[in-house]
Structure formats: structure tokens, C-alpha cells
Design a protein around this motif. Sequence first.
Motif, PDB file in Angstrom:
ATOM      1  N   LEU A   1      -8.371  48.709  42.081  1.00  0.00           N
ATOM      2  CA  LEU A   1      -9.683  49.323  41.861  1.00  0.00           C
ATOM      3  C   LEU A   1     -10.722  48.242  41.537  1.00  0.00           C
ATOM      4  O   LEU A   1     -11.824  48.225  42.107  1.00  0.00           O
ATOM      5  CB  LEU A   1      -9.604  50.339  40.708  1.00  0.00           C
TER       6      LEU A   1
ATOM      7  N   ILE B   1     -15.768  47.625  36.264  1.00  0.00           N
ATOM      8  CA  ILE B   1     -15.906  49.035  36.648  1.00  0.00           C
ATOM      9  C   ILE B   1     -17.162  49.617  35.988  1.00  0.00           C
ATOM     10  O   ILE B   1     -17.960  50.295  36.639  1.00  0.00           O
ATOM     11  CB  ILE B   1     -14.658  49.852  36.225  1.00  0.00           C
TER      12      ILE B   1
ATOM     13  N   ARG C   1     -20.619  51.030  37.796  1.00  0.00           N
ATOM     14  CA  ARG C   1     -21.067  52.405  37.559  1.00  0.00           C
ATOM     15  C   ARG C   1     -22.517  52.432  37.074  1.00  0.00           C
ATOM     16  O   ARG C   1     -23.314  53.259  37.506  1.00  0.00           O
ATOM     17  CB  ARG C   1     -20.163  53.097  36.529  1.00  0.00           C
TER      18      ARG C   1
ATOM     19  N   GLU D   1     -17.382  62.069  35.716  1.00  0.00           N
ATOM     20  CA  GLU D   1     -18.379  62.491  36.699  1.00  0.00           C
ATOM     21  C   GLU D   1     -19.580  63.047  35.941  1.00  0.00           C
ATOM     22  O   GLU D   1     -19.410  63.806  34.984  1.00  0.00           O
ATOM     23  CB  GLU D   1     -17.804  63.630  37.542  1.00  0.00           C
TER      24      GLU D   1
ATOM     25  N   LYS E   1     -12.923  62.242  37.694  1.00  0.00           N
ATOM     26  CA  LYS E   1     -12.541  62.123  39.094  1.00  0.00           C
ATOM     27  C   LYS E   1     -11.589  60.946  39.247  1.00  0.00           C
ATOM     28  O   LYS E   1     -11.834  59.859  38.698  1.00  0.00           O
ATOM     29  CB  LYS E   1     -13.793  61.914  39.939  1.00  0.00           C
ATOM     30  N   CYS E   2     -10.531  61.181  40.003  1.00  0.00           N
ATOM     31  CA  CYS E   2      -9.542  60.132  40.222  1.00  0.00           C
ATOM     32  C   CYS E   2     -10.050  59.182  41.301  1.00  0.00           C
ATOM     33  O   CYS E   2     -10.497  59.608  42.366  1.00  0.00           O
ATOM     34  CB  CYS E   2      -8.210  60.733  40.638  1.00  0.00           C
ATOM     35  N   THR E   3      -9.970  57.867  41.028  1.00  0.00           N
ATOM     36  CA  THR E   3     -10.475  56.888  41.991  1.00  0.00           C
ATOM     37  C   THR E   3      -9.500  56.690  43.146  1.00  0.00           C
ATOM     38  O   THR E   3      -9.835  56.054  44.133  1.00  0.00           O
ATOM     39  CB  THR E   3     -10.698  55.518  41.310  1.00  0.00           C
TER      40      THR E   3
ATOM     41  N   ASN F   1      -9.148  61.150  44.550  1.00  0.00           N
ATOM     42  CA  ASN F   1     -10.450  61.855  44.563  1.00  0.00           C
ATOM     43  C   ASN F   1     -10.443  63.252  43.963  1.00  0.00           C
ATOM     44  O   ASN F   1     -11.426  63.971  44.048  1.00  0.00           O
ATOM     45  CB  ASN F   1     -11.025  61.941  45.981  1.00  0.00           C
TER      46      ASN F   1
END
Length: 399
Positions: free
Chosen positions: A305, A241, A245, A32, A7-9, A12
Motif C-alpha cells: 500500500l 498514507i 490522504r 471514508e 474502506k479496505c484498500t 474495496n
Amino acid sequence: MDCFLLKCTLCNKTEVFALKGKCECGGTLLVEYDIELAARTFTKANLKQRHSSMWKYHELLPITNPNCIVSLGEGYTPLIRLNTWEQKLPLGKLYIKREEQNPTGSFKARGFSAALTLLKERGIVKAAVPSNGNAASAFAAYSGRAGIDAYVFIPQDCPYLIVEECLHYGAKTYLVDGLIHDAGAIVEAGKVEQGWFNVGTLREPGRVEGKKTMGFEIAEQLEWTLPDVIIYPTGGGSGVIGLWRAFSQLLELGLVNGEMPRIAAVQEYGCTPICDAFQETGLTVYATLPAPTGMRVPEPPDRQLVASIIRKMNGTTVTVTQAEIRAAAAATGLSGISSSPEGAATWAGMLRLCETGWIQKKDKVVLFNTSHAMKYSAGKHASHIPLIKSYQDFLDVRK
Ligand SMILES: *Cc1c(COP(=O)(O)O)cnc(C)c1O
């Protein structure tokens, strides 16, 4: 095999896992997972019985074929409590995650174990990385293990032992007259003609997923509780990141309760793009760059990000000086822990945050000692160490 979704941050969009770098929109692609599916076997009881390795968390790592795992014994590093310091500092509990104990002496091992597993599973035979040093040596070792042809591109001022390490693992090693992004430009320029895959920061999802396991381990080592504060030495920010997560997934699974830890990203005075992005100040320009460490990344691939995650974690950023880092390395050394400048920077950051009151008496704090001091050796005995031949010499030099 490619049943994972990315999934692209930024936009989306989700797409089927393919090793292709960034999303078309330029955003970072993250894996994902089907959390409900993972929840069936990713349980405290099951995890307790598994072998102590980062691969014990395989339900939430992007692999389908366990036979392809490229492992050198990474992960499950000790989390040491620093009791004596707790009495001296205005905080609750203090822990240090001993990431320097990973293969190749840094936490980069985790990311490359995951990344090389992905490459091997997909039949890649040649890969390259731009690196400040530790990524290069970890990549070199795991490529060797995977039977993948490795090319590493490192700024010329990288500590010499780390460069030696790359040669030791058989990587084709190049020093670059420039910084890590200049090395990155060389890797990108040669991609088509040389046919190598670029394993640079945020170019593929494995390195973030591998680093994510540090977060799982901390929760498990703290008996399924989360710390209040984590302090992380930040360069490209893939660890920030990854940790976010990890904690998000554990909260979603209900394996831990309460608040997301507050993260403090530490950078060194002279190169602070993540701190600048977080504070929305515009890029600070410094007269001189700091020494080459994992924190010296003037052009991180996705600073927005990383900054947005620091905000989501109610976090903050801290800039520390080289003098503070040196003093901090001495302090951790006194506790028997060998800290690289990056690991020591988390200690220096912790002291600052105690001073400002951001860390409080009730806080349980975890520092990440991402590498050890030995890799950063100058390459010869320090000139102030006396050279003697007899006991008389000893007495003479002591005068
Ligand atoms: C790469 C590196 C860092 C920075 O980590 P990121 O997750 O890329 O921000 C910190 N410490 C050490 C020792 C490193 O090698």
C-alpha cells in the motif's frame, strides 16, 4: 456514534466503523468521509478562525463527540523556511516542518491523540503498542490523559531516554529481545488473555488520520498551496498514507489546486523494505541492521500500500547511510534545529535528490523533522567534552 465507514484498500469493501484491526481479506482499513458534507464547514475562512491545533480539521477526523478528544496540545507545529540554504542548494524554496515540537517530542503525538480519542469514545480501558520508542512514549502520554491502562513493548536497544519517558507517563514498559515485529507478536499473542487493544501501526485508523493533519497544516501554512516535493522518513509508512490522504482530500475539496506533491520516502541503509517494495527488487538483506529509529521497521504491516501511494504521488525512495544522517544532523543543528536521526535523514535524502536532479531549481521542498535529537542521547556526557574546575584548566585543555 459509529457512523463512520471504513474502506479496505485491498478489496474495496466498505463497512461500518468498528475497532477491529484489519479487513477479513488482510487489507488496511481507512476512514471514508462524506466530502460534500465536510465542504460546508471545512472552508478557508472557518479554518482561519479556529484554534491552532490539529483538531481544527475535525470534519475530516474520525470523531463524533468533541468532548472525547484526548489532547495534550498536539499539532500546528511551525513550518520554518531555511532561506540561507536556498542559496546554496539547487532548489527553489526549502522548509522544515518542526514536528519535534509536539508533546512527547515527536509527530507520533498526532496519531495517538486521534487513536486514543477513538478508544476513549468506544470505552476501551486497556491497550498495548509495539514500538521502536516514539510511538510508545506518545501512546503512554495520551493513555495517561485518557485514563486508559497502557502497555508498551520496545526493542531493548531503544534510546534510554525514550524508555524513561514511557515510565514517566506510567506505562507498563517491557523491553523486548528482538525487533519491533517481535514486540508486535507479543502484543497479538496476549490480546485475548490480557484484553488489551492493539494500537500498532495500521491496526486501527486513528494513527493515519492523526498524521494526515500534517498535510492539512502544510497547505494552510503555505497559504493554500501545495509544495512540489515532500521528504518523509519512513518506517511503517502510516505518515505516507496520511499525507497522501490529506492532499487528496484538499484537492477534492478544491481548497488547493495543481499537482499532488511528489513524495520521497527516506530509509536508512540496513533496513529498506519500503524502498525495496517501491523498486520491486525483492527484499534486500543486509549484514547489519541500522540503529533503532522510527525508520527501522523490517516488516512493515502493508508495504505494498505504501509503495503504491509513493507511485501515485510520482514519488521516489532514497536510502541514506548513518554517516550521511550524522552530517545532516550537524547541518540542521547549524540552522538552530534539533533533528533526530529520522529528521536528519530527510535532509540527507534531500541532498541526494538534489544531486540526482530529481529535485530541481523550481521546486518548493518540505522536510519533516519528525523528532528531536535529545531523545536519542546516549545517556551520559560525551567523552570528548572537557571537564574543568578553573579558568586555568580551561586554558590548559585548549592547548
Ligand atoms: C515512527 C517514526 C517515523 C516513521 O514514521 P511512519 O509514518 O511510521 O513511517 C519517523 N520518524 C520518527 C521520529 C518516528 O518516531
